[in-house]
Design a protein around this motif. Sequence first.
Motif, PDB file in Angstrom:
ATOM      1  N   LYS A 247       0.785  -1.232   0.000  1.00 60.27           N
ATOM      2  CA  LYS A 247       0.000   0.000   0.000  1.00 60.27           C
ATOM      3  C   LYS A 247       0.825   1.296   0.000  1.00 60.27           C
ATOM      4  CE  LYS A 247      -4.124  -1.900   2.229  1.00 60.27           C
ATOM      5  NZ  LYS A 247      -5.164  -1.672   3.257  1.00 60.27           N
ATOM      6  N   TYR A 248       2.072   1.238   0.398  1.00 57.97           N
ATOM      7  CA  TYR A 248       2.840   2.478   0.561  1.00 57.97           C
ATOM      8  C   TYR A 248       4.220   2.389  -0.098  1.00 57.97           C
ATOM      9  CZ  TYR A 248      -0.691   3.455   4.137  1.00 57.97           C
ATOM     10  OH  TYR A 248      -1.869   3.673   4.804  1.00 57.97           O
ATOM     11  N   ASN A 249       4.346   1.632  -1.152  1.00 54.81           N
ATOM     12  CA  ASN A 249       5.664   1.372  -1.719  1.00 54.81           C
ATOM     13  C   ASN A 249       5.917   2.214  -2.964  1.00 54.81           C
ATOM     14  OD1 ASN A 249       8.173   0.228  -1.999  1.00 54.81           O
ATOM     15  ND2 ASN A 249       7.433  -1.738  -2.773  1.00 54.81           N
ATOM     16  N   THR A 250       5.911   3.528  -2.803  1.00 55.34           N
ATOM     17  CA  THR A 250       6.104   4.410  -3.959  1.00 55.34           C
ATOM     18  C   THR A 250       7.527   4.339  -4.516  1.00 55.34           C
ATOM     19  OG1 THR A 250       6.597   6.223  -2.444  1.00 55.34           O
ATOM     20  CG2 THR A 250       4.323   6.032  -3.204  1.00 55.34           C
ATOM     21  N   GLN A 251       8.466   3.819  -3.727  1.00 54.99           N
ATOM     22  CA  GLN A 251       9.850   3.693  -4.207  1.00 54.99           C
ATOM     23  C   GLN A 251      10.143   2.320  -4.823  1.00 54.99           C
ATOM     24  OE1 GLN A 251      12.988   5.716  -1.804  1.00 54.99           O
ATOM     25  NE2 GLN A 251      11.455   5.665  -0.163  1.00 54.99           N
ATOM     26  N   ASN A 252       9.122   1.455  -4.824  1.00 56.18           N
ATOM     27  CA  ASN A 252       9.253   0.109  -5.407  1.00 56.18           C
ATOM     28  C   ASN A 252      10.389  -0.693  -4.769  1.00 56.18           C
ATOM     29  OD1 ASN A 252       7.114   0.432  -7.318  1.00 56.18           O
ATOM     30  ND2 ASN A 252       8.500   1.709  -8.540  1.00 56.18           N
ATOM     31  N   LYS A 253      10.484  -0.627  -3.454  1.00 52.61           N
ATOM     32  CA  LYS A 253      11.491  -1.416  -2.754  1.00 52.61           C
ATOM     33  C   LYS A 253      11.027  -2.871  -2.658  1.00 52.61           C
ATOM     34  CE  LYS A 253      13.632   2.171   0.113  1.00 52.61           C
ATOM     35  NZ  LYS A 253      14.046   2.548   1.472  1.00 52.61           N
ATOM     36  N   SER A 254      11.985  -3.779  -2.618  1.00 48.41           N
ATOM     37  CA  SER A 254      11.655  -5.197  -2.468  1.00 48.41           C
ATOM     38  C   SER A 254      11.301  -5.497  -1.013  1.00 48.41           C
ATOM     39  CB  SER A 254      12.842  -6.058  -2.892  1.00 48.41           C
ATOM     40  OG  SER A 254      13.934  -5.856  -1.998  1.00 48.41           O
ATOM     41  N   LEU A 255      10.664  -6.641  -0.796  1.00 47.29           N
ATOM     42  CA  LEU A 255      10.345  -7.055   0.572  1.00 47.29           C
ATOM     43  C   LEU A 255      11.625  -7.194   1.396  1.00 47.29           C
ATOM     44  CD1 LEU A 255       7.536  -9.715  -0.007  1.00 47.29           C
ATOM     45  CD2 LEU A 255       7.318  -7.595   1.304  1.00 47.29           C
ATOM     46  N   GLU A 256      12.663  -7.737   0.770  1.00 43.01           N
ATOM     47  CA  GLU A 256      13.934  -7.926   1.475  1.00 43.01           C
ATOM     48  C   GLU A 256      14.530  -6.580   1.903  1.00 43.01           C
ATOM     49  OE1 GLU A 256      13.142  -9.245  -1.425  1.00 43.01           O
ATOM     50  OE2 GLU A 256      12.919 -11.366  -0.908  1.00 43.01           O
ATOM     51  N   HIS A 257      14.434  -5.585   1.011  1.00 44.13           N
ATOM     52  CA  HIS A 257      14.951  -4.260   1.332  1.00 44.13           C
ATOM     53  C   HIS A 257      14.189  -3.643   2.496  1.00 44.13           C
ATOM     54  CE1 HIS A 257      16.707  -0.279  -0.456  1.00 44.13           C
ATOM     55  NE2 HIS A 257      16.852  -0.358   0.862  1.00 44.13           N
ATOM     56  N   LEU A 258      12.872  -3.787   2.474  1.00 42.85           N
ATOM     57  CA  LEU A 258      12.047  -3.221   3.551  1.00 42.85           C
ATOM     58  C   LEU A 258      12.323  -3.916   4.883  1.00 42.85           C
ATOM     59  CD1 LEU A 258       8.666  -2.789   1.640  1.00 42.85           C
ATOM     60  CD2 LEU A 258      10.115  -0.953   2.515  1.00 42.85           C
ATOM     61  N   ILE A 259      12.531  -5.216   4.855  1.00 41.36           N
ATOM     62  CA  ILE A 259      12.845  -5.951   6.089  1.00 41.36           C
ATOM     63  C   ILE A 259      14.199  -5.515   6.635  1.00 41.36           C
ATOM     64  CG2 ILE A 259      13.428  -8.234   7.017  1.00 41.36           C
ATOM     65  CD1 ILE A 259      11.219  -9.379   5.209  1.00 41.36           C
ATOM     66  N   TYR A 260      15.173  -5.345   5.739  1.00 41.50           N
ATOM     67  CA  TYR A 260      16.498  -4.866   6.152  1.00 41.50           C
ATOM     68  C   TYR A 260      16.373  -3.496   6.819  1.00 41.50           C
ATOM     69  CZ  TYR A 260      21.381  -3.399   5.872  1.00 41.50           C
ATOM     70  OH  TYR A 260      22.646  -2.952   6.181  1.00 41.50           O
ATOM     71  N   GLU A 261      15.594  -2.626   6.187  1.00 39.91           N
ATOM     72  CA  GLU A 261      15.386  -1.284   6.729  1.00 39.91           C
ATOM     73  C   GLU A 261      14.760  -1.355   8.114  1.00 39.91           C
ATOM     74  OE1 GLU A 261      12.997   2.871   5.623  1.00 39.91           O
ATOM     75  OE2 GLU A 261      12.704   1.064   4.414  1.00 39.91           O
ATOM     76  N   ALA A 262      13.760  -2.232   8.259  1.00 41.71           N
ATOM     77  CA  ALA A 262      13.070  -2.365   9.544  1.00 41.71           C
ATOM     78  C   ALA A 262      14.020  -2.821  10.642  1.00 41.71           C
ATOM     79  CB  ALA A 262      11.905  -3.346   9.408  1.00 41.71           C
TER      80      ALA A 262
END
Length: 822
Positions: A247-262
């Motif tokens: 719903k909020y992925n305007t930068q088209n980051k991968s799931l892996e990238h978002l998990i790393y960020e978290a």
Amino acid sequence: MLRALILFLLLSITLFAKEITISLKLSWLHQFQFAGFYIAKEKGFYKDVGLEVTFEELDTKNCVVDEVLEGKYDFGIGKSSLIIDQAQGKDLVALLGIFQHSPSVLITTNPTLKTVKDLYKKRVMVTPSEINSISVKAMFSAEGISQKDITIQPHSFKLEDLLEEKTDAMASYISNEPFILDNLGIKYNVIDPRDYGLDFYGDILFTSRKFLEKNPTISRKFYEATKRGWEYAFSNIKESVQIIFEKYNTQNKSLEHLIYEAEALKKLTYDEKGEFGTLSQKRFDEISDIYKLFKLIPPQFNPKKFIDPLGFAKKQVRVGILAKRGLHVTLQRWQRTIDYLNANLGQFHFTLQPLDFSEIPLAIEKKKIDFILTNPLLYIQMANKYNISRIATLQTCCDIKTKPIKSFGSVIFTKVESQINSLEELKGKKIAAVDKNSFGGWIVGYETLFDHGIKLSDIEVSFSKTHDNVVFDVLLGKVEAGIVRTDTLESMDKNKDIDIRNFKILNLQIYENFPFFISTKLYPEWPFAKLEHTDDSLSYKVLSTLIDMNDDLQIKQETNIYGWSIPQDYSNVHQVLKKLRIFPFDQQEITYKDVLITYEKELLFAFGVFGLIMLTLIYTKLSNKNLKEFNERLEIMVKKRTQALKRMNQKLKNLAQTDELTQIDNRRSFLRKTTIYINLAKRNQTPLCFLSLDIDFFKKVNDNYGHHIGDKVLKLFAYTVAKTLRNVDLFGRIGGEEFGICLQNTSLEDAMSKAEDIRKKVSLAYLKTDTQEEISVTVSIGVVEFNDSLTLTSLMKLADESMYKAKTNGRNQIYAIQKKCN
């Protein structure tokens, strides 16, 4: 039918009432950096409190701060640099520290560039705004590298520039660029300002002071729902990442990238106690000092009013105060005391709740307050009914230069031209009092009338609700006499509300060192009590802080009170209540005379009625016996509670002076004793030295081993240092891992020798963990010799500066202004 239709319409309005819309301006594009807000919306946390929240991504054309101030958005996300905006006159308030540590770092891909010193004469790419790059510049400055020694490049926001060697180091987010480099298989180095003692906040939720003051309830709801969202997001990272991805992925980051960020951001989120969202005055002061160093804010700026002014991030503590003279006077007199508690107990937010006589029982029963300051009558009644406990007794004063006044009573008065000259002449007259539960404004005065043979039936009493109203009722001729607590007439005269010469005091009494008009006996002043649900440790802290007010001349002048003492004995108040048969001593004995009067007609009947009377008399005897036993039990309970309170008061006195963890002097006790030593040194012209001690890298102990091991290290440190000191030396814990030592009759040379002894013994001491791992620490010590030009504050400041110099020089060192010892 009509009633049903109206009920249906009301229900519909309630169910479908429009939620309040709140807008939030983000500081970047959508990513996990703002996960708590998304989760609060998607999981219905905002909806639960009646809010509909909208988010807007950053656009580089506009300034988030200005848009919030202009009202385009209700809330915004900022950085530590909000301090600079505040210093420039932009009236902002910080509400929530989302990331306790900034994710901003420098990244290099050149294997030879590992430290700040390695970047000498190199190119560094940072944001063009000096504000946002200040952490980097301060890091260079701390290492002795000036801006002339490096080439600052405007940030291109293109990682390729680093890879193509168009720059040597690039300002990056620890939660973003490392993931990309890892996936490209490129090795890199991270240069973190935190490793150089520069610890800035990351994201901070803020709003304008105007919006906060206009919408305190909405702001609190948004704050609490947002905090709930963040706590859920970090406890359920995979679920939260999936929501952002969809719903909020305007930068088209991968799931892996978002998990790393978290995972990376989670490490930056919690404070040293493991709490989320806190804002520290100390840290903001340290950040302000850095901004002042670079002349971004004026030297006199203080960020105190900028930080969470309504105490959202703090534990709320509600103090009820009997509004004996009305709401306005109560707020005017007691708000400064509440401010003092807030200033000295930073982890709590105290609020004042004025209560009239009828509101106090309900507030205690419903736990709407945590502490209560009230008169002795209401205290005894509430203690009996709700088990509240007094922790301190108020001390008033006529003048702060005089002795404290620990007692009060009632003054019975009339107009100066009145023909009434004695208490006996009040029979048949109209008398105004404050309230049936007002101790000084009725009970004590009535006791005196009672002792002079005047019963309640002999006078016509009206209750005027406040002391001021009683005075004005007498002045306007509505009644012929009045009863108020002592000091009321003097206070109103001082404020020019009345001219005290217009009144005549009846049954005037004189007591040594009691400066107010009085017509009665004296009784102990108002008790400050904790409710049964209030935590004991909080009560100890409040008591310690209240007692500290006794040494603060300014607060005495501002509050017009002398201070506080440990609780007084209220047994004489019990005697008054017994005499006048007031709850909890309101059960009356049944006499034979009462029975004869009650059953006068029945005695004319025959033998059967006589038997009934005999049974009644027997019942009466039994009742009186039970009542006697009840009074005896109550008396024993009162004595036991008084003894228990005396024991607790001694314990509280000790706790008020001792640091609970290390068992050495706490900050207040240490500074109080140090002040005495300084005055002696001035008077006798004897040498005195002050040592500021700070355990090196203590945060790493907490991070690596946990706070329970950190506590053991602090205990070992205190024990090790204490063994090296003389009995006359002062040793106290200033806060966290910071300690202070005051050496009386000690030259600078001897103080340096003592400091070196401490340094060596601390470095040799160690603690074994459950896994038999040995943990040891070192200490940096700053030493300053006292002279007559210094105050306690300036002496401590110089010692701190010396200590920080020791840290800058490599830690595990001693530094004095005149001499250095490795």
